[in-house]
Design a protein around this motif. Structure first.
Motif, mmCIF file in Angstrom:
data_model
loop_
_atom_site.group_PDB
_atom_site.id
_atom_site.type_symbol
_atom_site.label_atom_id
_atom_site.label_comp_id
_atom_site.label_asym_id
_atom_site.label_seq_id
_atom_site.Cartn_x
_atom_site.Cartn_y
_atom_site.Cartn_z
ATOM 1 N N MET A 51 50.442 53.357 -7.215
ATOM 2 C CA MET A 51 50.402 54.514 -8.105
ATOM 3 C C MET A 51 51.799 55.105 -8.288
ATOM 4 S SD MET A 51 47.007 56.636 -7.095
ATOM 5 C CE MET A 51 45.386 56.138 -7.649
ATOM 6 N N LEU A 52 52.538 55.202 -7.191
ATOM 7 C CA LEU A 52 53.880 55.773 -7.238
ATOM 8 C C LEU A 52 54.799 54.941 -8.127
ATOM 9 C CD1 LEU A 52 55.952 57.843 -6.284
ATOM 10 C CD2 LEU A 52 56.322 56.405 -4.277
ATOM 11 N N GLN A 53 54.790 53.625 -7.961
ATOM 12 C CA GLN A 53 55.651 52.763 -8.768
ATOM 13 C C GLN A 53 55.268 52.827 -10.240
ATOM 14 O OE1 GLN A 53 58.444 51.360 -7.952
ATOM 15 N NE2 GLN A 53 58.749 50.450 -9.958
ATOM 16 N N ALA A 54 53.977 52.823 -10.526
ATOM 17 C CA ALA A 54 53.524 52.925 -11.918
ATOM 18 C C ALA A 54 53.991 54.244 -12.527
ATOM 19 C CB ALA A 54 52.007 52.795 -11.998
ATOM 20 N N ALA A 55 53.884 55.330 -11.772
ATOM 21 C CA ALA A 55 54.327 56.638 -12.270
ATOM 22 C C ALA A 55 55.833 56.642 -12.522
ATOM 23 C CB ALA A 55 53.941 57.744 -11.287
ATOM 24 N N LEU A 56 56.613 56.057 -11.625
ATOM 25 C CA LEU A 56 58.068 55.985 -11.819
ATOM 26 C C LEU A 56 58.412 55.180 -13.069
ATOM 27 C CD1 LEU A 56 59.285 55.473 -8.145
ATOM 28 C CD2 LEU A 56 59.575 57.525 -9.563
ATOM 29 N N MET A 57 57.696 54.090 -13.277
ATOM 30 C CA MET A 57 57.936 53.277 -14.477
ATOM 31 C C MET A 57 57.591 54.057 -15.745
ATOM 32 S SD MET A 57 56.499 49.645 -13.021
ATOM 33 C CE MET A 57 56.680 48.729 -14.551
ATOM 34 N N LEU A 58 56.500 54.802 -15.707
ATOM 35 C CA LEU A 58 56.114 55.603 -16.861
ATOM 36 C C LEU A 58 57.139 56.701 -17.144
ATOM 37 C CD1 LEU A 58 52.294 55.896 -16.207
ATOM 38 C CD2 LEU A 58 53.368 54.771 -18.168
ATOM 39 N N ILE A 59 57.617 57.356 -16.088
ATOM 40 C CA ILE A 59 58.621 58.410 -16.256
ATOM 41 C C ILE A 59 59.890 57.841 -16.867
ATOM 42 C CG2 ILE A 59 60.139 60.019 -15.028
ATOM 43 C CD1 ILE A 59 57.784 60.323 -12.988
ATOM 44 N N ALA A 60 60.349 56.714 -16.346
ATOM 45 C CA ALA A 60 61.568 56.098 -16.868
ATOM 46 C C ALA A 60 61.391 55.718 -18.335
ATOM 47 C CB ALA A 60 61.940 54.875 -16.033
ATOM 48 N N HIS A 61 60.237 55.162 -18.660
ATOM 49 C CA HIS A 61 59.972 54.778 -20.041
ATOM 50 C C HIS A 61 59.958 56.005 -20.954
ATOM 51 C CE1 HIS A 61 58.338 52.610 -23.444
ATOM 52 N NE2 HIS A 61 57.384 53.521 -23.524
ATOM 53 N N GLN A 62 59.280 57.055 -20.527
ATOM 54 C CA GLN A 62 59.214 58.266 -21.345
ATOM 55 C C GLN A 62 60.585 58.904 -21.511
ATOM 56 O OE1 GLN A 62 56.295 60.515 -19.191
ATOM 57 N NE2 GLN A 62 54.588 59.587 -20.271
ATOM 58 N N TYR A 63 61.399 58.845 -20.469
ATOM 59 C CA TYR A 63 62.733 59.447 -20.531
ATOM 60 C C TYR A 63 63.654 58.655 -21.457
ATOM 61 C CZ TYR A 63 67.101 61.563 -19.075
ATOM 62 O OH TYR A 63 68.306 62.217 -19.064
ATOM 63 N N GLU A 64 63.586 57.335 -21.366
ATOM 64 C CA GLU A 64 64.470 56.480 -22.162
ATOM 65 C C GLU A 64 64.004 56.324 -23.604
ATOM 66 O OE1 GLU A 64 67.418 55.227 -21.260
ATOM 67 O OE2 GLU A 64 67.173 56.287 -19.343
ATOM 68 N N ALA A 65 62.707 56.282 -23.833
ATOM 69 C CA ALA A 65 62.157 56.080 -25.176
ATOM 70 C C ALA A 65 61.232 57.249 -25.474
ATOM 71 C CB ALA A 65 61.407 54.756 -25.249
ATOM 72 N N ARG A 66 61.768 58.296 -26.027
ATOM 73 C CA ARG A 66 60.986 59.518 -26.202
ATOM 74 C C ARG A 66 60.034 59.465 -27.387
ATOM 75 N NH1 ARG A 66 65.162 63.970 -23.812
ATOM 76 N NH2 ARG A 66 65.866 62.596 -22.159
ATOM 77 N N GLU A 67 60.046 58.376 -28.107
ATOM 78 C CA GLU A 67 59.082 58.155 -29.182
ATOM 79 C C GLU A 67 58.028 57.184 -28.672
ATOM 80 O OE1 GLU A 67 59.201 59.820 -32.015
ATOM 81 O OE2 GLU A 67 61.055 60.780 -31.388
ATOM 82 N N ALA A 68 56.815 57.252 -29.200
ATOM 83 C CA ALA A 68 55.727 56.388 -28.728
ATOM 84 C C ALA A 68 56.049 54.919 -28.963
ATOM 85 C CB ALA A 68 54.414 56.751 -29.411
ATOM 86 N N VAL A 69 56.599 54.605 -30.144
ATOM 87 C CA VAL A 69 56.940 53.221 -30.491
ATOM 88 C C VAL A 69 58.288 53.253 -31.195
ATOM 89 C CG1 VAL A 69 56.276 51.194 -31.851
ATOM 90 C CG2 VAL A 69 54.524 52.576 -30.756
ATOM 91 N N THR A 70 59.149 52.308 -30.852
ATOM 92 C CA THR A 70 60.438 52.217 -31.528
ATOM 93 C C THR A 70 60.509 50.890 -32.259
ATOM 94 O OG1 THR A 70 61.554 51.172 -29.665
ATOM 95 C CG2 THR A 70 61.527 53.583 -29.702
ATOM 96 N N PHE A 71 61.487 50.755 -33.124
ATOM 97 C CA PHE A 71 61.663 49.486 -33.834
ATOM 98 C C PHE A 71 62.068 48.381 -32.863
ATOM 99 C CE2 PHE A 71 62.283 52.463 -37.397
ATOM 100 C CZ PHE A 71 61.270 51.994 -38.205
ATOM 101 N N ALA A 72 62.756 48.737 -31.785
ATOM 102 C CA ALA A 72 63.197 47.738 -30.813
ATOM 103 C C ALA A 72 62.048 47.232 -29.956
ATOM 104 C CB ALA A 72 64.286 48.326 -29.925
ATOM 105 N N SER A 73 61.040 48.067 -29.736
ATOM 106 C CA SER A 73 59.929 47.692 -28.866
ATOM 107 C C SER A 73 58.632 48.261 -29.404
ATOM 108 C CB SER A 73 60.171 48.208 -27.447
ATOM 109 O OG SER A 73 59.024 47.992 -26.661
ATOM 110 N N ALA A 74 57.692 47.392 -29.627
ATOM 111 C CA ALA A 74 56.390 47.849 -30.127
ATOM 112 C C ALA A 74 55.437 48.207 -28.996
ATOM 113 C CB ALA A 74 55.771 46.755 -30.988
ATOM 114 N N TYR A 75 55.871 48.092 -27.760
ATOM 115 C CA TYR A 75 55.006 48.376 -26.618
ATOM 116 C C TYR A 75 55.012 49.862 -26.316
ATOM 117 C CZ TYR A 75 55.260 43.375 -26.066
ATOM 118 O OH TYR A 75 55.194 42.035 -26.301
ATOM 119 N N GLN A 76 53.838 50.408 -26.079
ATOM 120 C CA GLN A 76 53.746 51.824 -25.769
ATOM 121 C C GLN A 76 53.852 52.104 -24.275
ATOM 122 O OE1 GLN A 76 50.266 53.364 -27.616
ATOM 123 N NE2 GLN A 76 51.085 53.162 -29.654
ATOM 124 N N LEU A 77 53.574 51.121 -23.446
ATOM 125 C CA LEU A 77 53.693 51.284 -22.004
ATOM 126 C C LEU A 77 54.692 50.267 -21.475
ATOM 127 C CD1 LEU A 77 49.990 51.600 -20.805
ATOM 128 C CD2 LEU A 77 51.703 53.388 -20.869
#
Length: 105
Positions: A51-77
């Motif tokens: 759970m901790l690692q998944a949460a850290l990955m989600l935080i990093a993703h949200q911090y780096e990609a503040r939009e739900a989907v970008t042109f560079a990556s179509a993945y939301q998670l």
């Protein structure tokens, strides 16, 4: 118990005294905890390393990609979050048959 701020900053490679983004990181931490709990059907437990690692990955993703989907990556998670949590996710079945009622009296 919330995620340790020092661990979140270390995961993001922040310097120990970098605190300018603490408010947004705390918010992303709350969102990540809620998402993990919702996905697994279990209360978030920061002592559970999956759970901790998944949460850290989600935080990093949200911090780096503040939009739900970008042109560079179509993945939301971030890749791997659901894989980390798959083993502890409560299985929910959609259909539960009603017990048969005997009419024999």
């Amino acid at each position: 118990m919330p995620l340790p701020a020092a661990l979140v900053r270390a995961h993001l490679n922040f310097l120990p005294d970098e605190t300018a983004d603490d408010a947004i990181l705390a918010h992303y931490g709350n969102v990540a905890e809620a998402w993990v709990a919702s996905y697994t059907g279990l209360p978030f437990d920061p002592d559970n390393v999956l759970m901790l690692q998944a949460a850290l990955m989600l935080i990093a993703h949200q911090y780096e990609a503040r939009e739900a989907v970008t042109f560079a990556s179509a993945y939301q998670l971030p890749f791997g979050v659901t894989d980390l949590l798959a083993g502890i996710k409560r299985q929910v079945l959609g259909y539960v048959p009603e017990p048969e009622v005997s009419t024999d009296g």
